[in-house]
Write an enzyme that holds these catalytic residues in place. Structure first.
Site, PDB file in Angstrom:
ATOM      1  CG  ASP A 441      29.478  -5.499  -3.425  1.00  0.00           C
ATOM      2  OD1 ASP A 441      30.309  -5.432  -2.700  1.00  0.00           O
ATOM      3  OD2 ASP A 441      29.355  -5.362  -4.744  1.00  0.00           O
ATOM      4  CG  ASP A 505      35.581  -6.567  -7.825  1.00  0.00           C
ATOM      5  OD1 ASP A 505      34.606  -7.450  -7.571  1.00  0.00           O
ATOM      6  OD2 ASP A 505      35.376  -5.273  -7.598  1.00  0.00           O
TER       7      ASP A 505
HETATM    8  C1  DGJ Z   1      31.687  -4.838  -6.693  1.00  0.00           C
HETATM    9  C2  DGJ Z   1      31.754  -6.239  -6.561  1.00  0.00           C
HETATM   10  O1  DGJ Z   1      32.920  -6.682  -6.189  1.00  0.00           O
HETATM   11  C3  DGJ Z   1      31.393  -6.910  -8.055  1.00  0.00           C
HETATM   12  O2  DGJ Z   1      31.588  -8.239  -7.977  1.00  0.00           O
HETATM   13  C4  DGJ Z   1      30.067  -6.373  -8.574  1.00  0.00           C
HETATM   14  O3  DGJ Z   1      29.154  -7.241  -7.565  1.00  0.00           O
HETATM   15  C5  DGJ Z   1      29.951  -4.887  -8.283  1.00  0.00           C
HETATM   16  N1  DGJ Z   1      30.262  -4.469  -7.107  1.00  0.00           N
HETATM   17  C6  DGJ Z   1      28.339  -4.541  -8.646  1.00  0.00           C
HETATM   18  O4  DGJ Z   1      28.181  -3.174  -8.546  1.00  0.00           O
END
Ligand code: DGJ
EC number: 3.2.1.22
Length: 700
Positions: A441, A505
């Site tokens: 991430d 997301d």
């Molecule tokens: C942002 C990501 O896009 C999510 O899927 C998740 O992994 C969160 N971060 C976790 O902090």
């Protein structure tokens, strides 16, 4: 004809004229034979009230020779040597590639222009390098790859977006002036995807001539499309360099990222088909030739609440539903109780996991699933052991306040100690635990990114690539997902070292329809992470029936993103059903040719994928149908002389609100000819808003 270089692929020609500087005469449909008189027939007149010489729109247009639009190169040597004019000194060409060397003996610069046309996919890739031939430093401010477009490229389709709303498209006329996109966010970004299309009037999914472009780069970029006042037009893309970011010492070089481009006669479908072919053959490197495993990712199920016993229960439920890879998201490492702490401390939180991670992984493996783990290596929280020990590793500009983003800061990967620490931590995790997959991430932008006081987006981006490369060289079997608050880092260059993208997301299936469609122009379904989320979306609060969620996730690299323990057994059976459907068709989905059909109801998305003998078509009703009866599904990409067995695979069970009687073919298998399917089409049932159906065609 020695003054011409002709690169050919299956369907395309790239014809380059060799004069003082190389210039593309044609890029598009294949020309079997070049006429003797081509140089005469393409000679331009010289207009009144302009320079008395012809100004080529060359492979690197020069301000110094009278290209008054965006030059391909800009820079200076303490205020001198700022308007170079080059002359070709060497060129080399073979069937699919050409390399030109150009020099300016006044400014003491050398350019190397590399251009390749891939035979199978028709994708062109281009990059330029500049070398400083003098002992005084050369400050490069811009070096971009330029490709010309014909006059009938009259419309643009560009991309915009933001967090949870990636890959939104925008149409605009392309007749005077142009379009300019500058990305200074330090990552590929949600806002400025580095890609665009130009095409003939009203080009659409199936029709029109279209030229597609994508810059493979995960840092800052500049992308423009311009119409000159003489009518000639071009697209230009390169890294956006911050002031002083690239200084070239004697004999030092700088190369642009690769610009990828292709031309299509069959609208956007031809573009995505070409990009997908290219990406599959040249960019994606899966460590093993196996089906893409169905995921369960814990984030939307438990967020930071980690209890190993409970997680094992989730894993058992996941396995029962048909999940093949189980990924523990954020929250597993020491001190990570929420967003504000612990990034950088890549050690297991033994309070949360008193028996270690091994029992959880063993349990996951015993259920027949691979295990994956979330990390965010480029980041550091102020509230962390790492920050207390190494505050100097933060990527910032000394003397200024560095704002936090999601309460966190970026690590300076060009700091060797920091790079080594991250490599050691990640490598140790991958060695100690049986981890098949990392969700990598990256949740904030770069602000004043300084390395020893100098701008460092270029260096940071390359150091990230180096870290990934080193890790993959040491652990060649591990797969990595590129996630950046969803789809903030999606591009061809990061894909060379990752295996999947978390597209957004936003797990709201309706929003996902648009996001995934935008992404699908460049990236094939097998790298597009698409998950069934909870019925109420955590980003929009919109609720969707499992039909809409299942059908939307099914056509990418499928996963589930929720807590299966809390879900009613009926819902779980539905997940299992969509997972099974995905598995039944994933070979086709992940290797076939993706296409989209123009829907006469603009509130519908019609997407498909086909191999030589099968086809799967999804019709998604995004909003209330435009008319009381849907238009017949006319399928243009069938073989006219062939016959097909046509059957409904899936439609919403509850779809009886708008329809009181179903067409009877829904319960049968039909045999229809290609002609019928193309010209008359298939009558569809009425779909309620936010629902989808799927049809399968088998060639007989
Ligand atoms: C942002 C990501 O896009 C999510 O899927 C998740 O992994 C969160 N971060 C976790 O902090």
């Amino acid at each position: 004809m020695s003054q011409i270089v002709h690169l050919c692929s299956k369907n395309c020609s790239l014809i380059i004229k060799l004069a003082r500087v190389p210039e593309i005469l044609h890029w598009g449909n294949k020309i079997e034979q070049i006429d003797e008189d081509i140089l005469l027939s393409t000679e331009r007149p010289i207009s009144q009230a302009r320079l008395d010489v012809d100004v080529p729109l060359s492979l690197c247009p020069e301000l110094g020779s009278g290209h008054f639009n965006a030059p391909g190169i800009e820079g200076h040597r303490n205020g001198y040597d700022w308007a170079p004019v080059f002359t070709t000194t060497e060129h080399y060409s073979s069937e699919g590639c050409a390399v030109f060397t150009l020099r300016d003996d006044v400014a003491h610069l050398e350019l190397k222009i590399e251009i390749e046309l891939d035979y199978d996919s028709d994708v062109v890739k281009k990059r330029i390098s500049v070398t400083n031939l003098e002992h005084t430093k050369y400050y490069l401010t811009k070096l971009s790859a330029t490709l010309p477009l014909p006059h009938h490229a009259n419309e643009l389709m560009t991309f915009h977006g933001r967090w949870s709303r990636e890959f939104q498209t925008h149409r605009q006329a392309f007749s005077h002036g142009g379009f300019m996109q500058e990305n200074r966010r330090g990552r590929t970004s949600h806002e400025n995807f580095p890609g665009l299309f130009a095409g003939s009037n009203n080009f659409d999914q199936q029709n029109g001539q279209v030229w597609g472009f994508h810059l493979g780069w995960s840092g800052n970029h500049q992308l423009r499309a311009d119409v000159k006042s003489d009518g000639r037009r071009f697209v230009q893309a390169g890294e956006l360099l911050l002031a002083g970011e690239v200084r070239l010492d004697y004999m030092q070089s700088y190369s642009t990222p690769w610009l990828y481009a292709c031309a299509s006669n069959t609208g956007l479908n031809g573009i995505s088909d070409r990009f997908h072919r290219y990406v599959r053959a040249n960019i994606i490197k899966f460590p093993e030739n196996k089906p893409r495993p169905v995921h369960l990712n814990t984030w939307e199920g438990i967020y930071f609440e980690h209890d190993p016993e409970y997680i094992m229960k989730m894993a058992s439920e996941a396995a029962e539903m048909g999940v093949e890879r189980f990924i523990i998201d954020d929250g597993w490492f020491v001190g990570r109780s929420g967003e504000r702490s612990a990034l950088g401390d890549w050690y297991l939180d033994e309070k949360k996991y008193p028996n270690g991670l091994e029992p959880v992984i063993e349990h996951v493996n015993q259920q027949g699933m691979e295990f994956g783990l979330w990390v965010e290596p480029e980041m550091i929280s102020k509230d962390s052991i790492l920050f207390r020990e190494h505050p100097e590793w933060v990527l910032e500009l000394k003397g200024y306040h560095q704002p936090s983003g999601r309460w966190q800061y970026v690590l300076n990967l060009q700091n060797q100690d920091c790079f080594d620490y991250l490599f050691e931590r990640l490598s140790e995790l991958l060695t100690r635990y049986n981890i098949a997959y990392l969700k990598w991430d990256m949740n904030r932008e770069l602000v004043q990114p300084g390395h020893v006081g100098r701008p460092a987006v270029n260096g940071q981006t390359k150091a990230l690539y180096a870290l990934l490369d080193k890790l993959l060289a040491t652990h060649p079997k591990v797969e990595i997902e590129s996630c950046s608050s969803g789809g903030g880092r999606i591009d061809f260059e990061i894909l060379k070292r990752t295996h999947r993208f978390w597209a957004s997301d936003c797990n709201d299936a309706l929003e996902r329809q648009t996001i995934q469609r935008g992404m699908s122009y460049f990236f094939p379904p097998e790298v597009m992470g698409a998950h069934i989320g909870p019925d109420e979306s955590h980003t929009t609060r919109r609720c969707h029936h499992i039909n809409m969620r299942g059908m939307t996730a099914l056509s990418g690299h499928m996963g589930v993103e929720l807590d299966p323990v809390k879900v009613a057994s009926e819902e779980k059976q539905a997940f299992a059903h969509y997972i099974a459907l995905h598995k039944e068709y994933r070979q086709l989905l992940h290797s076939g040719r993706s296409f989209r059909l123009n829907a006469s109801d603009h509130r519908q998305h019609i997407n498909g994928v086909q191999s030589d003998d099968e086809m799967l078509i999804t019709v998604c009703q995004l909003a209330m149908p435009d008319y009381a009866l849907p238009a017949p599904l006319r399928i243009s990409c069938v073989e006219p002389g062939a016959s097909y067995q046509v059957k409904l695979v899936e439609m919403p069970e509850t779809s009886f609100q708008l329809m009181k009687q179903r067409p009877s073919w829904l319960d049968k298998t039909l045999t229809l000819s290609g002609d019928n399917l193309r010209e008359i089409g298939l009558t569809l049932p009425i779909l309620d808003p936010e629902s989808a159906l799927m049809v399968h065609l088998k060639r007989i």
